[in-house]
Design a protein around this motif. Sequence first.
Motif, short mmCIF file in Angstrom:
data_model
loop_
_atom_site.label_atom_id
_atom_site.label_comp_id
_atom_site.label_asym_id
_atom_site.label_seq_id
_atom_site.Cartn_x
_atom_site.Cartn_y
_atom_site.Cartn_z
N ALA A 1 8.18 0.88 0.22
CA ALA A 1 8.54 -0.23 1.08
C ALA A 1 7.53 -1.36 0.87
N ASP A 2 7.81 -2.17 -0.15
CA ASP A 2 6.96 -3.33 -0.48
C ASP A 2 5.52 -2.92 -0.78
N ASP A 3 5.37 -1.82 -1.52
CA ASP A 3 4.04 -1.35 -1.92
C ASP A 3 4.13 -0.76 -3.33
N GLU A 4 4.47 -1.61 -4.28
CA GLU A 4 4.66 -1.15 -5.65
C GLU A 4 3.37 -0.62 -6.26
N LEU B 1 8.74 14.24 0.34
CA LEU B 1 7.43 14.04 0.95
C LEU B 1 7.23 12.54 1.13
N PHE B 2 6.84 12.15 2.33
CA PHE B 2 6.62 10.71 2.50
C PHE B 2 5.57 10.43 3.56
N THR B 3 5.06 9.22 3.48
CA THR B 3 4.07 8.78 4.44
C THR B 3 4.37 7.33 4.82
N VAL B 4 3.96 6.95 6.01
CA VAL B 4 4.14 5.57 6.46
C VAL B 4 2.78 4.91 6.61
N VAL C 1 13.42 -7.93 5.38
CA VAL C 1 13.21 -7.03 6.52
C VAL C 1 11.73 -6.77 6.72
N TYR C 2 11.01 -6.50 5.64
CA TYR C 2 9.58 -6.19 5.76
C TYR C 2 8.79 -7.39 6.28
N ASP C 3 9.12 -8.57 5.80
CA ASP C 3 8.44 -9.77 6.28
C ASP C 3 8.72 -9.99 7.76
N ALA C 4 9.96 -9.73 8.19
CA ALA C 4 10.32 -9.89 9.60
C ALA C 4 9.56 -8.90 10.47
N GLY D 1 9.22 0.82 8.17
CA GLY D 1 8.28 -0.28 8.08
C GLY D 1 7.68 -0.41 6.70
N PRO D 2 7.01 -1.55 6.43
CA PRO D 2 6.38 -1.76 5.12
C PRO D 2 5.25 -0.77 4.87
N GLY D 3 5.02 -0.48 3.58
CA GLY D 3 3.92 0.40 3.20
C GLY D 3 4.31 1.86 3.07
#
Length: 284
Positions: free
Chosen positions: A236-239, A160-163, A48-51, A272-274
Amino acid sequence: MSVKILADSACDLPLSFYEENGVTLFPLKVQLNDTEYEDLVTIEPKDVYDAIREGQVPKTSQVSPLHFEETFMKMAEQNEDGIYVSFSSGLSGTYQTAVMILEQVKEKYPDFKLSIIDSKAASLGYGLIVKAAAANAQSGASKEDIQQDIELRCRHLESLFTVNDLEYLAKGGRVSKASAFLGGLLNIKPLLTVEDGKLVPIEKLRGKKKLLRRIIELMKENGTSFENQTVGISHADDEDTALEMQKLILEELKAKEVYITSIGSAIGSHTGPGTIAIFYQKQI
């Protein structure tokens, strides 16, 4: 287990968790390239993130009503007792659909004792509640005690979250397109939370370092007994950022444990990713 625990894929726990703990999984749906997938079962978050990075816009839909019906009917026929902890009703129609199907099943099996609880949470915050419920069920706790613990954790949960890019939230109608455009130009990082099951912006900060420090400050202000609780981080793909956040939480808050998972395909389609999200128990 005398009490069966059920959950949907929006809790962002790995597939192995369901298999190892006897928890029933209801997967949400993800549509990508004109193909419908089952979140966690037939599609990986990385796909999904790559797409999304390639400019595609995945779509999601709630758990299939038929899946609910088949599962509930089978449980009712076998006289099984259970608790379904659902994804926030403020972010999905899954909870309402489950309640509707349960009412239909009860017309045939009026003694069916399934309980449905709206977690009013998402991602790993919801997942930590499910993990605790499964552990309590395996330990032989009564349904009443398990349900009370779930409801207590739901009330005390802080998110708590951020994009990484406001544009993803803008596409989903979560922020204005003007805010997304300006945020991208100024390296503005939004900090959001979940209140009563819905997304609520708290503030905007410039730069990743300030953002992470602010998260720690907020956790210190309204968190409680970190030495006795598990803090959740989903990414989201940000280990790398998740591990950086984990280190800060362990060093400054002395948390008992910091559990990290990936944000799944269903929720990740909208953030979205990140994206980085932190979940913990707060004071009330």
